[in-house]
Scaffold this active site. Structure first.
Site, PDB file in Angstrom:
ATOM      1  N   ASP A 279       8.383  -1.753 -92.450  1.00  0.00           N
ATOM      2  CA  ASP A 279       8.376  -0.635 -91.489  1.00  0.00           C
ATOM      3  C   ASP A 279       7.073  -0.538 -90.695  1.00  0.00           C
ATOM      4  O   ASP A 279       6.675   0.562 -90.285  1.00  0.00           O
ATOM      5  CB  ASP A 279       8.631   0.714 -92.187  1.00  0.00           C
ATOM      6  CG  ASP A 279       9.836   0.673 -93.096  1.00  0.00           C
ATOM      7  OD1 ASP A 279      10.847   0.092 -92.673  1.00  0.00           O
ATOM      8  OD2 ASP A 279       9.763   1.195 -94.218  1.00  0.00           O
TER       9      ASP A 279
ATOM     10  N   LYS B 160       7.290  -4.092 -86.707  1.00  0.00           N
ATOM     11  CA  LYS B 160       7.414  -5.509 -86.311  1.00  0.00           C
ATOM     12  C   LYS B 160       8.436  -5.682 -85.191  1.00  0.00           C
ATOM     13  O   LYS B 160       8.248  -6.513 -84.315  1.00  0.00           O
ATOM     14  CB  LYS B 160       7.871  -6.360 -87.511  1.00  0.00           C
ATOM     15  CG  LYS B 160       6.859  -6.424 -88.631  1.00  0.00           C
ATOM     16  CD  LYS B 160       7.381  -7.228 -89.804  1.00  0.00           C
ATOM     17  CE  LYS B 160       8.558  -6.598 -90.506  1.00  0.00           C
ATOM     18  NZ  LYS B 160       8.298  -5.317 -91.165  1.00  0.00           N
TER      19      LYS B 160
ATOM     20  N   ARG C 212      16.023   7.564 -95.838  1.00  0.00           N
ATOM     21  CA  ARG C 212      15.150   8.237 -96.812  1.00  0.00           C
ATOM     22  C   ARG C 212      13.804   8.557 -96.171  1.00  0.00           C
ATOM     23  O   ARG C 212      13.263   7.746 -95.418  1.00  0.00           O
ATOM     24  CB  ARG C 212      14.874   7.303 -98.010  1.00  0.00           C
ATOM     25  CG  ARG C 212      16.079   7.058 -98.877  1.00  0.00           C
ATOM     26  CD  ARG C 212      15.738   6.124-100.028  1.00  0.00           C
ATOM     27  NE  ARG C 212      15.565   4.748 -99.595  1.00  0.00           N
ATOM     28  CZ  ARG C 212      15.312   3.725-100.420  1.00  0.00           C
ATOM     29  NH1 ARG C 212      15.174   3.940-101.721  1.00  0.00           N
ATOM     30  NH2 ARG C 212      15.191   2.504 -99.972  1.00  0.00           N
TER      31      ARG C 212
ATOM     32  N   GLY D 126      15.398  -2.757 -91.084  1.00  0.00           N
ATOM     33  CA  GLY D 126      15.829  -1.964 -89.941  1.00  0.00           C
ATOM     34  C   GLY D 126      14.752  -2.063 -88.892  1.00  0.00           C
ATOM     35  O   GLY D 126      13.628  -1.659 -89.121  1.00  0.00           O
ATOM     36  N   HIS D 127      15.078  -2.691 -87.770  1.00  0.00           N
ATOM     37  CA  HIS D 127      14.090  -2.842 -86.704  1.00  0.00           C
ATOM     38  C   HIS D 127      14.482  -1.952 -85.532  1.00  0.00           C
ATOM     39  O   HIS D 127      15.587  -2.072 -85.017  1.00  0.00           O
ATOM     40  CB  HIS D 127      14.004  -4.307 -86.264  1.00  0.00           C
ATOM     41  CG  HIS D 127      13.332  -5.176 -87.282  1.00  0.00           C
ATOM     42  ND1 HIS D 127      13.312  -6.538 -87.223  1.00  0.00           N
ATOM     43  CD2 HIS D 127      12.640  -4.851 -88.392  1.00  0.00           C
ATOM     44  CE1 HIS D 127      12.642  -7.012 -88.255  1.00  0.00           C
ATOM     45  NE2 HIS D 127      12.227  -6.012 -88.983  1.00  0.00           N
ATOM     46  N   THR D 128      13.583  -1.066 -85.163  1.00  0.00           N
ATOM     47  CA  THR D 128      13.878  -0.155 -84.066  1.00  0.00           C
ATOM     48  C   THR D 128      13.175  -0.642 -82.804  1.00  0.00           C
ATOM     49  O   THR D 128      11.970  -0.880 -82.824  1.00  0.00           O
ATOM     50  CB  THR D 128      13.369   1.267 -84.399  1.00  0.00           C
ATOM     51  OG1 THR D 128      13.869   1.621 -85.680  1.00  0.00           O
ATOM     52  CG2 THR D 128      13.827   2.287 -83.378  1.00  0.00           C
TER      53      THR D 128
ATOM     54  N   GLN E 294      10.823  -6.783 -93.805  1.00  0.00           N
ATOM     55  CA  GLN E 294      10.008  -6.207 -94.902  1.00  0.00           C
ATOM     56  C   GLN E 294       8.521  -6.546 -94.689  1.00  0.00           C
ATOM     57  O   GLN E 294       8.125  -6.823 -93.579  1.00  0.00           O
ATOM     58  CB  GLN E 294      10.494  -6.666 -96.272  1.00  0.00           C
ATOM     59  CG  GLN E 294      11.863  -6.121 -96.669  1.00  0.00           C
ATOM     60  CD  GLN E 294      13.001  -6.946 -96.149  1.00  0.00           C
ATOM     61  OE1 GLN E 294      12.996  -8.156 -96.244  1.00  0.00           O
ATOM     62  NE2 GLN E 294      13.993  -6.300 -95.592  1.00  0.00           N
TER      63      GLN E 294
HETATM   64  P1  IMP Z   1      16.068  -4.281-101.614  1.00  0.00           P
HETATM   65  O1  IMP Z   1      15.422  -5.195-100.634  1.00  0.00           O
HETATM   66  O2  IMP Z   1      17.222  -3.492-101.048  1.00  0.00           O
HETATM   67  O3  IMP Z   1      16.422  -4.979-102.896  1.00  0.00           O
HETATM   68  O4  IMP Z   1      14.975  -3.169-102.040  1.00  0.00           O
HETATM   69  C1  IMP Z   1      13.791  -3.493-102.760  1.00  0.00           C
HETATM   70  C2  IMP Z   1      12.622  -2.644-102.267  1.00  0.00           C
HETATM   71  O5  IMP Z   1      12.272  -3.030-100.956  1.00  0.00           O
HETATM   72  C3  IMP Z   1      12.907  -1.151-102.181  1.00  0.00           C
HETATM   73  O6  IMP Z   1      11.716  -0.430-102.483  1.00  0.00           O
HETATM   74  C4  IMP Z   1      13.266  -0.928-100.719  1.00  0.00           C
HETATM   75  O7  IMP Z   1      13.017   0.395-100.301  1.00  0.00           O
HETATM   76  C5  IMP Z   1      12.311  -1.901-100.087  1.00  0.00           C
HETATM   77  N1  IMP Z   1      12.769  -2.398 -98.768  1.00  0.00           N
HETATM   78  C6  IMP Z   1      13.722  -3.316 -98.533  1.00  0.00           C
HETATM   79  N2  IMP Z   1      13.838  -3.550 -97.204  1.00  0.00           N
HETATM   80  C7  IMP Z   1      12.938  -2.765 -96.604  1.00  0.00           C
HETATM   81  C8  IMP Z   1      12.550  -2.601 -95.228  1.00  0.00           C
HETATM   82  O8  IMP Z   1      13.056  -3.240 -94.304  1.00  0.00           O
HETATM   83  N3  IMP Z   1      11.556  -1.693 -95.008  1.00  0.00           N
HETATM   84  C9  IMP Z   1      10.944  -1.019 -96.026  1.00  0.00           C
HETATM   85  N4  IMP Z   1      11.253  -1.162 -97.306  1.00  0.00           N
HETATM   86  C10 IMP Z   1      12.245  -2.038 -97.596  1.00  0.00           C
END
Ligand code: IMP
Length: 430
Positions: free
Chosen positions: A13, A16, A308, A40-42, A225
């Site tokens: 977040d 990027k 969230r 999620g890319h805005t 991520q």
């Molecule tokens: P997962 O990737 O859904 O397995 O989640 C593992 C951890 O990575 C959790 O804490 C998620 O909230 C976090 N996470 C996964 N993708 C993102 C993202 O794009 N942005 C921020 N946190 C992420």
């Protein structure tokens, strides 16, 4: 060299998407290399805000080709929805503009059901995943029993493989989690339809990009991520199941290291995190609410994928320096500097205190951060709104001092600062 890589230096977040969108103007291909629709890319262009989960955000530029690399896990249902959303917004989405690696693994309803069951079982120790099936899809990849996008080229055989996969998942759901089984017949039919719709998009991303670079075209690798969520280098076990760091770009696209020119690390001017796990510089109460925003603007600190509220805190330069090291950053982009306007004093975490000792480097990576107390450097804030500033010299002196301090603390030059969500709300430096 024709390959630039954009990585997040925090827990995702970082902004990027908008940096990729900006840099896309000067490249021919934009390629996603890790993660799935957990991202999620805005991107805001004029009065349109695009929230993308899978399709590389560079595709919004009419001249670029988007690629989804072998390191990505693809939920075909989400991908097709996103392609439709882009088409409805006037973006051309065709096999000439979007290529999916034959070696990318697929996310199925089975993986999503397993993600939910696993998180449920973890109880207090849950990771706080996005429940998109990411972990189980990568688990199957490593176990060598996953389904790859290339399988969709033979839809009938693919349907059969899907049926068997769901039956395997059902066995686990029933016997390990006492959870409801899934309808393997219905899912196999659904995925056979997806295969018909997507088979024209399947290709060899490694070959496509390498040929393009040999012809002199430019490629931008887009990470999802961030470094602190990296499976190997992040705050394990509170991480995602892929490698959002620089080596993940090469592995996840099938490219050699010799092509790389710039490695651009994106950091927010402060720190955020969604999900569980340690966060030494975390703030609570009013200070946190002030940095988070109220959620009425698309760029407030609420997850794009899950909605969230994000946890927020002061910038942590120990972690930023760590990210510079494990990614080999050549430059930094600092986003959301505008959010700090109006705060009387700002803090940056410059070291940790643990057992009476002051630590400037992490002794064993970031996994055990929970025990560390942050040591802050305090800097004066600025009151002026900076959202209309476009030149470095027009920023308030305290804002420039803040950015230069960040640069100094992690020994990587800051090349760009963003001061708002719009494409043009950026300040290029030097
Ligand atoms: P997962 O990737 O859904 O397995 O989640 C593992 C951890 O990575 C959790 O804490 C998620 O909230 C976090 N996470 C996964 N993708 C993102 C993202 O794009 N942005 C921020 N946190 C992420």
């Amino acid at each position: 060299m024709p390959l630039d890589i954009v990585v997040g230096t925090q827990w995702g977040d970082e902004g990027k998407g908008r940096v990729v969108d900006l840099l896309s103007a000067g490249v021919d291909f934009v390629a996603r290399f890790n993660g799935g629709d957990n991202a999620g890319h805005t991107v805001t262009v004029g009065d349109k805000t695009f929230k993308l989960h899978l399709v590389p955000s560079g595709i919004i530029h009419p001249h670029t080709i988007g690629a989804i690399g072998n390191g990505v896990v693809v939920n075909p249902a989400i991908l097709l929805q996103e392609m439709e959303m882009l088409r409805a917004a006037g973006v051309t989405v065709s096999p000439a503009r979007l290529v999916i690696s034959h070696a990318a693994h697929l996310i199925t309803p089975g993986h999503i059901a397993l993600d939910k069951a696993l998180e449920g079982q973890r109880g207090q120790g849950k990771i706080g995943t996005t429940l998109r099936g990411i972990g189980p899809a990568y688990t199957e990849k490593v176990a060598r029993s996953g389904l790859r996008a290339g399988g969709m080229l033979q839809p009938e055989r693919f349907g059969q493989a899907m049926r068997q996969h769901i039956e395997r998942v059902n066995h686990t759901l029933r016997h390990l989690y006492q959870a409801e089984p899934l309808d393997s017949e219905r899912i196999a039919q659904e995925f056979t339809e997806y295969a018909h719709l997507l088979k024209g998009y399947i290709g060899d991303v490694s070959l496509l990009l390498t040929h393009a670079m040999n012809r002199g075209q430019r490629v931008l690798a887009e990470g999802a991520q961030g470094t602190l969520l990296d499976l190997d280098h992040g705050t394990y076990p509170f991480v995602t199941s892929s490698n959002p760091t620089t080596p993940g770009a090469l592995l996840g696209l099938g490219l050699g290291v010799n092509w790389v020119e710039r490695v651009i690390g994106v950091t927010k001017a402060f720190q955020t995190r969604v999900g569980e796990g340690p966060f030494p510089s975390e703030l609570n109460g009013d200070e946190a609410a002030r940095l988070r925003g109220t959620g009425d603007k698309p760029w407030d600190e609420f997850g794009v994928t899950t909605g969230r509220p994000r946890r927020v805190g002061w910038l942590d330069s120990v972690l930023l320096r760590y990210a510079a090291r494990v990614n080999g950053l050549t430059e930094l982009v600092v986003t959301k500097l505008d959010v700090l306007s109006g705060l009387a004093a700002l803090k940056i975490c410059v070291a940790y205190r643990a057992d009476g000792q002051e630590l400037r480097e992490l002794p064993f990576g970031p996994a055990e951060l929970g025990q560390f107390e942050p040591i802050y450097l305090e800097l004066p804030g600025w009151s002026q709104d900076v959202m209309d500033v476009r030149r470095w010299e027009d920023l308030p002196e305290q804002a420039r001092a803040y950015v230069l301090q960040v640069e100094d603390l992690c020994a990587v030059p800051v090349r760009m600062v963003s001061v708002g969500p719009e494409r043009d709300q950026v300040i290029e430096i030097g």
